[in-house]
Motif scaffolding. Sequence first.
Motif, PDB file in Angstrom:
ATOM      1  N   GLU A 177       0.750  -1.338  -0.100  1.00 52.39           N
ATOM      2  CA  GLU A 177       0.031   0.140   0.084  1.00 52.39           C
ATOM      3  C   GLU A 177       0.966   1.296   0.102  1.00 52.39           C
ATOM      4  N   HIS A 223       3.722   1.411  -1.519  1.00 48.78           N
ATOM      5  CA  HIS A 223       4.272   1.577  -2.767  1.00 48.78           C
ATOM      6  C   HIS A 223       2.913   2.358  -3.756  1.00 48.78           C
ATOM      7  N   GLU A 224       1.849   1.822  -3.457  1.00 49.99           N
ATOM      8  CA  GLU A 224       0.886   2.756  -4.197  1.00 49.99           C
ATOM      9  C   GLU A 224       0.608   4.035  -4.244  1.00 49.99           C
ATOM     10  N   LYS A 279       1.028   7.400  -6.510  1.00 54.85           N
ATOM     11  CA  LYS A 279       0.209   8.512  -6.757  1.00 54.85           C
ATOM     12  C   LYS A 279       0.974   9.858  -6.655  1.00 54.85           C
TER      13      LYS A 279
END
Length: 477
Positions: A321, A323-324, A328
């Motif tokens: 998460e 990394h996500e 962004k």
Amino acid sequence: MSNKQHIKKFDFEPRIINPVKIKNAVFLSGNEQVREASAALKEYMPWIDIIVLADPITASEYKSDQASVLLFDDTALAFVDSQKIKSNNEDAVLVLLSSNELINKSSPSIAEKKYPYTSKADLIFAIDNNEFLPENIITSVVRCAEDKLNIEKYSKERRYIFLLVDDEPRWFSQFLPLLYKIIGQRADVMMTRTYEQALMFLFGVTSPSEIPEDHFSQGYGDDVVCLITDIFFPKNNNLESDAGRELVKLVNDLYPRIPIIIASKAKEAEDLRKIAYIMPKGDPGSLDTLSDYINDFTGMGDFVIRGKAGKEHYRIKHILELHEIILKAEKSTKKAEKLRQFLQMYGERDYFSTWLYMHGFRKLGDELRPRRDSGQRLVTVLKRYLKREILRMEFTPLIIDGREIFDLYDLIKLLKSTEPEKIQHLSDNDAFSNWLDRKGYPELAEEFRPVHGSGNKLRETLVNIVEKWITIYQAKP
């Protein structure tokens, strides 16, 4: 497992904060409740051998090459030869379980003046027939002794210490069992009782004027993840000193990443609310939010990204998460620009590395402490390191009895077929939770953490937990 036999694998190195375990608990006490507390200790820490001695002479002659905690009541400690015990035992921690009201409510100097034997103890805890029953605090007492031994001599981990500062032993007896329920095996606790002791632990000095410019180069401050302190405790043996106020401001100035909890009902604590969490001492209601605060601000729980005003913007459970979120931040939007500003602030304050250390990514934590990059450069660096670690995760097995485990189905199969004694040490050292955290199962890891025991009961408990969470994860979209 077979399709992974011929690929490159990476070693799993569990985060073990206490490499040396207490192996012997030696009791010398005329208090029956203290002696009977050994049963509770044996149930929770089955690897410990219980030794009950009958007289001070035998206790003074005690000798072992294993880490030992020696537990005395007031009468027993007064008559043992503590220097002889220390000289005969390289890894011995002496603990006083005191039922003396003055000792339990006083600073070290006052207690030692009235009762000189208190100076023999490395740690002092309060016991009584009501609030501080020995059986209810004994596991925390032994764990604290183990923590002290490892912090001072053996642990090589980083960012793993809760520093408690209070002069009254009764507070430690009340608070430590609650704190250990929250932190489990993820952190150690060090207790100090004076301003000078706290400074020596944090900075390796006894006066603020002696703190060097590179203040993190000595003492244990760089490994502290939380400071929990009273407002009033001795400074230069001055019992009226509000030493806590000075300590809080000093730590906030030199280690702004360290969250501070003030355990006090004193009105003086309110002046520090902007830089510390206020927990009214002895107020049961204040403990309800303590767990959430510790998990959110010490790196133990989710990685929470907040703005300067404290508003929560993102809550991240594992590095997938994270990394996500980094992806962004790559975008060319105002929201992404604001996110990059948050990430830069967190990098400068060294928050990334603390969270990564706590979740078992020591090498990655080392590489990211602290990042001085900014903007897109910071995003690029974070993305590169996180992507590398994510790729490694799939090929980092947990090894049980020489067999490799890559996923939850491997885990459940081996737990069912492996002898309990071959999995107990993994549970005791939090290795299961550490590996599960890295694999992206933080909820399952959290449920594993308080599990201790031995034999088939331990194995059945672990199997049931894994089966429950496999069902939960399968049901997720």
